[in-house]
Design an enzyme around this catalytic site. Structure first.
Site, PDB file in Angstrom:
ATOM      1  N   ASP A 119      58.551 117.438  68.419  1.00 37.12           N
ATOM      2  CA  ASP A 119      59.215 116.409  67.620  1.00 37.12           C
ATOM      3  C   ASP A 119      60.371 115.766  68.409  1.00 37.12           C
ATOM      4  OD1 ASP A 119      60.588 114.986  65.724  1.00 37.12           O
ATOM      5  OD2 ASP A 119      60.856 116.671  64.342  1.00 37.12           O
TER       6      ASP A 119
ATOM      7  N   ASP B  37      53.461 106.315  63.575  1.00 34.70           N
ATOM      8  CA  ASP B  37      52.530 106.560  62.459  1.00 34.70           C
ATOM      9  C   ASP B  37      53.026 105.804  61.227  1.00 34.70           C
ATOM     10  OD1 ASP B  37      50.813 108.225  63.896  1.00 34.70           O
ATOM     11  OD2 ASP B  37      52.112 109.954  63.581  1.00 34.70           O
TER      12      ASP B  37
HETATM   13  C1  LIG Z   1      49.975 105.714  65.841  1.00 31.59           C
HETATM   14  S1  LIG Z   1      50.281 106.679  67.245  1.00 31.59           S
HETATM   15  C2  LIG Z   1      50.766 105.476  68.460  1.00 31.59           C
HETATM   16  C3  LIG Z   1      50.700 106.007  69.852  1.00 31.59           C
HETATM   17  C4  LIG Z   1      51.132 105.032  70.962  1.00 31.59           C
HETATM   18  N1  LIG Z   1      52.545 104.713  70.873  1.00 31.59           N
HETATM   19  C5  LIG Z   1      50.300 103.791  70.956  1.00 31.59           C
HETATM   20  O1  LIG Z   1      50.844 102.704  70.651  1.00 31.59           O
HETATM   21  O2  LIG Z   1      49.088 103.878  71.249  1.00 31.59           O
HETATM   22  C6  LIG Z   1      51.829 107.479  66.875  1.00 31.59           C
HETATM   23  C7  LIG Z   1      52.138 108.644  67.805  1.00 31.59           C
HETATM   24  O3  LIG Z   1      53.431 109.163  67.500  1.00 31.59           O
HETATM   25  C8  LIG Z   1      53.387 110.579  67.638  1.00 31.59           C
HETATM   26  N2  LIG Z   1      54.484 111.130  66.814  1.00 31.59           N
HETATM   27  C9  LIG Z   1      54.545 111.192  65.466  1.00 31.59           C
HETATM   28  N3  LIG Z   1      55.687 111.772  65.054  1.00 31.59           N
HETATM   29  C10 LIG Z   1      56.377 112.080  66.190  1.00 31.59           C
HETATM   30  C11 LIG Z   1      57.617 112.726  66.427  1.00 31.59           C
HETATM   31  N4  LIG Z   1      58.363 113.158  65.424  1.00 31.59           N
HETATM   32  N5  LIG Z   1      58.012 112.901  67.716  1.00 31.59           N
HETATM   33  C12 LIG Z   1      57.239 112.466  68.734  1.00 31.59           C
HETATM   34  N6  LIG Z   1      56.041 111.852  68.570  1.00 31.59           N
HETATM   35  C13 LIG Z   1      55.607 111.671  67.313  1.00 31.59           C
HETATM   36  C14 LIG Z   1      52.003 110.963  67.144  1.00 31.59           C
HETATM   37  O4  LIG Z   1      51.571 112.210  67.651  1.00 31.59           O
HETATM   38  C15 LIG Z   1      51.157 109.792  67.668  1.00 31.59           C
HETATM   39  O5  LIG Z   1      50.605 110.076  68.935  1.00 31.59           O
END
Ligand SMILES: C[S@@+](CC[C@H](N)C(=O)[O-])C[C@H]1O[C@@H](n2cnc3c(N)ncnc32)[C@H](O)[C@@H]1O
Length: 235
Positions: free
Chosen positions: A114, A136
Site C-alpha cells: 500500500d 481503481d
Molecule cells: C486501474 S489500475 C491502473 C494501473 C496503471 N496506473 C495503469 O494506468 O495502467 C490501478 C492500480 O493501482 C494499484 N493500487 C490500488 N491501491 C493501491 C495502493 N493503496 N497503493 C499502491 N497501489 C495501489 C492496483 O493494484 C492497480 O494495479
C-alpha cells in the site's frame, strides 16, 4: 436500511487483488531475486535520493503503476531522476522487474504494498513529482471511500511534494475526476494548473499511455488529465 459508510481515514488504501495468473518462470525468478534488492523498507527511508546508486537530481513517485508502462518510459527518458514505484499487484510488479533486468535500469526502486505506508514516512518535501494514473475507480457510491484519493492521502502528498512540485492525476471516470478536484482544492496546498479545456482533455507531452488507459478508450470512456502544482505558500 441505510448502508454503513466507511470512514475516510482508513487502515489500508489497498483493496485490489494481489495475484493474477501464475507467474512465468523468469518472472518468478526476478520477483524472488531482484525485488529484494530494489524493495524499499518504509522503516529505513531517510533521504529517498540516497536509495539510488548514483547521484540523482530529483525523486519522482508513481502510485499504482499497474504493468509499469508509464514508470518504465519515465525512468528511461529521465536517467538522472530517481523513481519510486508502488504496486501491490504481483503480476504487474513482475512485469516491470523483467524490464528493469533486461534493460539494466538503475534509477527505479520499488514498494510492493500500500503506497500509503510510504506517504506517511517519506520525509517532507522529498519528492518533486507524484503520479496517480487511473487509480481503481470504485464506482459504487458505497465504495467511493475506498478510492486512493482522500483528504488524508492529499494531505500526505502535499507534505511530501516540495513547493513548486507537481502532482499528476489521470482517470476515465468523471465522478472520480470531480472527486479529486474537490479534495485537491480544499487541501489548501494544491493548485489546479488548467487554463482551458485542452489542458485536461489532452495528455501530457511526455505521456506514453498505459495499459489501463488503452482499455478505457477501447470501451469508449474519455480520460481526463489533471495537473496540480504544490503551492509555494499553502493557504
Ligand atoms: C486501474 S489500475 C491502473 C494501473 C496503471 N496506473 C495503469 O494506468 O495502467 C490501478 C492500480 O493501482 C494499484 N493500487 C490500488 N491501491 C493501491 C495502493 N493503496 N497503493 C499502491 N497501489 C495501489 C492496483 O493494484 C492497480 O494495479
Amino acid at each position: 436500511m441505510a448502508l454503513k459508510e466507511e470512514p475516510e481515514r482508513r487502515e489500508t488504501a489497498f483493496y485490489g487483488r494481489r495475484k493474477g495468473h501464475k507467474l512465468r518462470a523468469r518472472q518468478a525468478d526476478v520477483f524472488a531475486e531482484l525485488l529484494p534488492r530494489l524493495r524499499i523498507d518504509p522503516a529505513m527511508v531517510t533521504d529517498p535520493a540516497l536509495l539510488f546508486p548514483g547521484k540523482v537530481t530529483d525523486v519522482w513517485l508513481e502510485i499504482g503503476f499497474g504493468g509499469g508502462e508509464h514508470l518504465l518510459a519515465q525512468a528511461l527518458a529521465n536517467p538522472t531522476i530517481g523513481f519510486i514505484g508502488c504496486e501491490p499487484f504481483i503480476n504487474g510488479m513482475a512485469k516491470l522487474l523483467s524490464e528493469i533486468e533486461t534493460r539494466d535500469i538503475t534509477n527505479i526502486r520499488l514498494y510492493d504494498n500500500d503506497a500509503m505506508d510510504l506517504l506517511g514516512v517519506l520525509p517532507e518535501k522529498s519528492i518533486g513529482r507524484a503520479f496517480l494514473l487511473y487509480p481503481d475507480p470504485w464506482p459504487k457510491r458505497r465504495h467511493n471511500k475506498r478510492r486512493f484519493v482522500s483528504d488524508e492521502s492529499l494531505t500526505l502528498l502535499g507534505r511530501l511534494i516540495r513547493p513548486g512540485g507537481v502532482f499528476r492525476f489521470a482517470s476515465d471516470i468523471d465522478h472520480y475526476v470531480g472527486w479529486t478536484l474537490v479534495r485537491a482544492m480544499r487541501s489548501g496546498v494544491f493548485q489546479w494548473t488548467a487554463k482551458e479545456a485542452v489542458d485536461w482533455r489532452l495528455p501530457w507531452l511526455d505521456w506514453p499511455g498505459t495499459r489501463y488507459e488503452a482499455k478505457a478508450k477501447r470501451e469508449g470512456r474519455t480520460p481526463s488529465y489533471l495537473t496540480f502544482k504544490r503551492q509555494i505558500t499553502a493557504s
